[in-house]
Enzyme design. Sequence first.
Site, PDB file in Angstrom:
ATOM      1  N   ASP A  15       2.536  16.469  11.157  1.00 41.72           N
ATOM      2  CA  ASP A  15       2.370  15.307  10.904  1.00 41.72           C
ATOM      3  C   ASP A  15       2.922  14.405  11.796  1.00 41.72           C
ATOM      4  OD1 ASP A  15       0.948  13.341   9.725  1.00 41.72           O
ATOM      5  OD2 ASP A  15       1.928  13.456   7.815  1.00 41.72           O
ATOM      6  N   HIS A  16       2.625  12.842  12.286  1.00 39.54           N
ATOM      7  CA  HIS A  16       3.571  12.045  12.404  1.00 39.54           C
ATOM      8  C   HIS A  16       4.806  12.303  13.043  1.00 39.54           C
ATOM      9  CE1 HIS A  16       0.955   9.034  10.956  1.00 39.54           C
ATOM     10  NE2 HIS A  16       1.087   9.469  10.396  1.00 39.54           N
TER      11      HIS A  16
ATOM     12  N   GLU B 172      -3.317   8.623  16.465  1.00 40.00           N
ATOM     13  CA  GLU B 172      -3.724   7.543  15.979  1.00 40.00           C
ATOM     14  C   GLU B 172      -4.351   6.018  17.004  1.00 40.00           C
ATOM     15  OE1 GLU B 172      -0.682   7.116  12.265  1.00 40.00           O
ATOM     16  OE2 GLU B 172      -1.231   5.233  12.908  1.00 40.00           O
TER      17      GLU B 172
ATOM     18  N   GLY C 173       1.337   6.133   1.595  1.00 36.67           N
ATOM     19  CA  GLY C 173       2.535   5.345   0.191  1.00 36.67           C
ATOM     20  C   GLY C 173       1.549   4.830  -1.035  1.00 36.67           C
TER      21      GLY C 173
ATOM     22  N   HIS D 169      -5.705   9.306   7.556  1.00 40.41           N
ATOM     23  CA  HIS D 169      -4.515   9.133   6.243  1.00 40.41           C
ATOM     24  C   HIS D 169      -4.280   7.847   5.269  1.00 40.41           C
ATOM     25  CE1 HIS D 169      -1.571  11.238   9.465  1.00 40.41           C
ATOM     26  NE2 HIS D 169      -2.956  11.460  10.375  1.00 40.41           N
TER      27      HIS D 169
ATOM     28  N   ASN E  43      -5.340  13.103   4.536  1.00 39.33           N
ATOM     29  CA  ASN E  43      -4.515  13.925   4.639  1.00 39.33           C
ATOM     30  C   ASN E  43      -3.893  13.188   3.384  1.00 39.33           C
ATOM     31  OD1 ASN E  43      -4.153  14.735   7.091  1.00 39.33           O
ATOM     32  ND2 ASN E  43      -2.426  13.009   7.764  1.00 39.33           N
TER      33      ASN E  43
ATOM     34  N   THR F 105       1.283  11.159  -1.495  1.00 37.43           N
ATOM     35  CA  THR F 105       1.941  10.935  -2.006  1.00 37.43           C
ATOM     36  C   THR F 105       1.541  10.794  -3.506  1.00 37.43           C
ATOM     37  OG1 THR F 105       2.598   8.437  -0.418  1.00 37.43           O
ATOM     38  CG2 THR F 105       2.529   7.825  -2.816  1.00 37.43           C
TER      39      THR F 105
HETATM   40 ZN   LIG Z   1       0.254   9.035   8.252  1.00 37.87          ZN
END
Ligand SMILES: [Zn+2]
Length: 283
Positions: free
Chosen positions: A85-86, A137, A182, A209, A231, A234
Amino acid sequence: MSLVNAIDLVREACDKRAAVFSFVCIDYNEVRAVINAAEITGKPAIAMLLPEYVTNFSLNGFAEFAAMVKAMAERTDARIGLHLDHSYDEAEAKYAMECGFTSVMFDASRDDLETNIRRVKALTEYAHARGVAVESELGSVGLAKDHTAEQTDLFTKPETVDLFCRETHVDSLAIAIGNAHGDYPLPPNLDLRRLDEIDAVTDTPLVLHGGSGIPEDQLKEAFARGINKFNYGTDVKRRYIAAIHDYMKKHDPPQSLDVLGLPAAVQQAMTDLIVRKLELCKM
Ligand SMILES: [Zn+2]
């Protein structure tokens, strides 16, 4: 079954007009829960590592995480993909490829469009020469706590998508349509019209995401209208922490051997949540 390349699952989802679900995992317990849930539901799933989970301690974690997921994927009939990821750093993304990640996200969305294109194009060339797929992205997904519905200037602009995908040859594209990472202070309202406009101008699979907290009716719409990878993290983290709390409450005061039951307890709690979530996956 051996590890499946995550991009093959994303492309299959794209063909089926569906989304493959992808889970940010910090450790064995979370990967175990993802694989358990994939086995129970018969759905494929992708286990993702967020670089921050290991870079705060040691870069060694990349190779160890990749090897762990690979070994676990070999011992299940479920189709499991592995993805980074990122990553915001070229050297880090390249190192992850060396460590066995066959699919990485390289995120230069904090840069201006021209720089984002230049950096992603170079990294994608490097990755493709090694058989690795790249997600990037466009627009800025950002953090949910900073989000307001009016922040549409950070949303992905449909008119930039075709240029970005053609120039970079990226394999999948994360877009910002009102989603964020989040905890959302208020339930998000996805800009589905914008999704339609983006989907209309590119064949590149699209990624959503910030999946925790998006109402299920909106998710169903998004999957039917062009999102091919979803994705989710959280909610699983929250469940993980709650399961630890519940377990400790039951074992109060804890005896040292009580820790032996903790992994199974947290895995079961996360598996139950992921099984329910995977019911939305149409693959
Ligand atoms: Zn993300």
